[in-house]
Write a protein that holds these residues in place. Structure first.
Motif, PDB file in Angstrom:
ATOM      1  N   ASP A  65     -36.627  32.093   0.508  1.00  0.00           N
ATOM      2  CA  ASP A  65     -35.045  31.955   0.665  1.00  0.00           C
ATOM      3  C   ASP A  65     -34.522  32.748   1.321  1.00  0.00           C
ATOM      4  O   ASP A  65     -35.283  33.603   2.213  1.00  0.00           O
ATOM      5  CB  ASP A  65     -34.672  32.456  -1.033  1.00  0.00           C
ATOM      6  N   CYS A  66     -33.251  32.641   1.896  1.00  0.00           N
ATOM      7  CA  CYS A  66     -32.504  33.348   2.787  1.00  0.00           C
ATOM      8  C   CYS A  66     -30.975  33.286   2.567  1.00  0.00           C
ATOM      9  O   CYS A  66     -30.484  32.247   2.158  1.00  0.00           O
ATOM     10  CB  CYS A  66     -32.914  32.972   4.152  1.00  0.00           C
ATOM     11  N   LEU A  67     -30.207  34.476   2.634  1.00  0.00           N
ATOM     12  CA  LEU A  67     -28.668  34.382   2.686  1.00  0.00           C
ATOM     13  C   LEU A  67     -28.162  35.073   4.029  1.00  0.00           C
ATOM     14  O   LEU A  67     -28.644  36.128   4.394  1.00  0.00           O
ATOM     15  CB  LEU A  67     -28.284  35.245   1.435  1.00  0.00           C
TER      16      LEU A  67
ATOM     17  N   GLU B 135     -34.329  21.394   7.936  1.00  0.00           N
ATOM     18  CA  GLU B 135     -35.517  21.869   7.373  1.00  0.00           C
ATOM     19  C   GLU B 135     -35.569  22.490   5.869  1.00  0.00           C
ATOM     20  O   GLU B 135     -36.758  22.589   5.050  1.00  0.00           O
ATOM     21  CB  GLU B 135     -36.518  22.534   8.074  1.00  0.00           C
ATOM     22  N   VAL B 136     -34.272  23.190   5.558  1.00  0.00           N
ATOM     23  CA  VAL B 136     -34.206  23.892   4.218  1.00  0.00           C
ATOM     24  C   VAL B 136     -33.240  23.245   3.418  1.00  0.00           C
ATOM     25  O   VAL B 136     -32.298  22.635   3.919  1.00  0.00           O
ATOM     26  CB  VAL B 136     -34.060  25.363   4.606  1.00  0.00           C
TER      27      VAL B 136
ATOM     28  N   LEU C 199     -36.336  26.911   0.236  1.00  0.00           N
ATOM     29  CA  LEU C 199     -37.536  25.953   0.704  1.00  0.00           C
ATOM     30  C   LEU C 199     -38.593  26.220  -0.299  1.00  0.00           C
ATOM     31  O   LEU C 199     -39.294  27.192  -0.451  1.00  0.00           O
ATOM     32  CB  LEU C 199     -38.206  26.114   1.926  1.00  0.00           C
ATOM     33  N   LEU C 200     -38.952  25.235  -1.364  1.00  0.00           N
ATOM     34  CA  LEU C 200     -39.921  25.365  -2.164  1.00  0.00           C
ATOM     35  C   LEU C 200     -41.151  25.392  -1.522  1.00  0.00           C
ATOM     36  O   LEU C 200     -41.623  24.661  -0.433  1.00  0.00           O
ATOM     37  CB  LEU C 200     -39.753  23.848  -3.117  1.00  0.00           C
ATOM     38  N   ARG C 201     -42.105  26.127  -2.177  1.00  0.00           N
ATOM     39  CA  ARG C 201     -43.612  26.348  -1.729  1.00  0.00           C
ATOM     40  C   ARG C 201     -44.102  24.965  -1.432  1.00  0.00           C
ATOM     41  O   ARG C 201     -44.810  24.664  -0.470  1.00  0.00           O
ATOM     42  CB  ARG C 201     -44.388  26.957  -2.615  1.00  0.00           C
ATOM     43  N   GLU C 202     -44.071  23.813  -2.397  1.00  0.00           N
ATOM     44  CA  GLU C 202     -44.609  22.751  -2.387  1.00  0.00           C
ATOM     45  C   GLU C 202     -44.203  21.814  -1.216  1.00  0.00           C
ATOM     46  O   GLU C 202     -44.802  20.633  -1.008  1.00  0.00           O
ATOM     47  CB  GLU C 202     -44.785  21.870  -3.606  1.00  0.00           C
TER      48      GLU C 202
ATOM     49  N   ARG D  32     -44.432  20.538   4.733  1.00  0.00           N
ATOM     50  CA  ARG D  32     -43.615  19.457   5.499  1.00  0.00           C
ATOM     51  C   ARG D  32     -42.564  19.774   6.486  1.00  0.00           C
ATOM     52  O   ARG D  32     -41.772  19.091   6.716  1.00  0.00           O
ATOM     53  CB  ARG D  32     -43.260  18.513   4.401  1.00  0.00           C
ATOM     54  N   TRP D  33     -42.629  21.019   7.009  1.00  0.00           N
ATOM     55  CA  TRP D  33     -41.799  21.297   7.783  1.00  0.00           C
ATOM     56  C   TRP D  33     -41.780  20.531   8.897  1.00  0.00           C
ATOM     57  O   TRP D  33     -42.793  20.147   9.297  1.00  0.00           O
ATOM     58  CB  TRP D  33     -42.074  22.899   8.371  1.00  0.00           C
TER      59      TRP D  33
END
Length: 174
Positions: free
Chosen positions: A58-60, A84-85, A139-142, A146-147
């Protein structure tokens, strides 16, 4: 906006562990560098911290303003990162962002360098009465492996109405 709980499945919950994304000033935010960073995290944390079952990233940041795809070129690294996110708006904005992207004078000459395309786009947005928003992403780990496939871009964003209605005039860089 009211969303039915039955229409949504939770993917992150309070208490879930996520890894923070840091976008360092001056570091290239190229798709290749981002893919490599995510790939390294996916290998590093399970190997050295297997007890940390992180659910994603995550990021803010002001760098995640959901308006950027409308303001910047599709080839912009910020726009490509956001593709991508899963980006969402956050309350706030208009803080440090405009001043961080305004051309700064060279201490030796006192002259500012010519503005970049991004700086010109942001200045035009402010001059037209626009404002900037803070944004967040996950961005979920799963999905991280797929980036590059823009996994979330095709999903609907029910909050776009908020970003469009929350706009108010702001000061222009000067």
């Amino acid at each position: 906006v009211r969303l039915s709980k039955a229409a949504w499945a939770p993917v992150l919950a309070p208490g879930d562990t996520v890894l923070g994304i840091h976008m360092a000033a001056g570091a290239p935010l190229t798709p290749e560098a981002c893919r490599e960073s995510v790939s390294q995290a996916l290998e590093f944390f399970p190997r050295y911290f297997p007890e940390v079952g992180f659910r994603g990233f995550d990021c803010l940041s002001w760098l995640l303003d959901p308006q950027f795809p409308r303001l910047l070129e599709p080839t912009s690294n910020l726009v490509r990162f956001q593709a991508e996110v899963y980006v969402f708006p956050c309350p706030g904005g208009d803080g440090a962002m405009p001043w961080q992207v305004c051309p700064q004078p060279d201490p030796a000459t006192g002259r500012a360098p010519p503005p970049t395309r991004m700086q010109r786009a942001f200045q035009a947005h402010l001059a037209a009465g626009g404002r900037f928003l803070d944004g967040g992403c996950f961005l979920l780990r799963e999905d991280a492996a797929r980036w590059g496939s823009r996994v979330y871009l095709s999903q609907p964003a029910p909050w776009r109405w908020w970003a469009e209605r929350a706009l108010r005039p702001a000061a222009v860089c000067g």
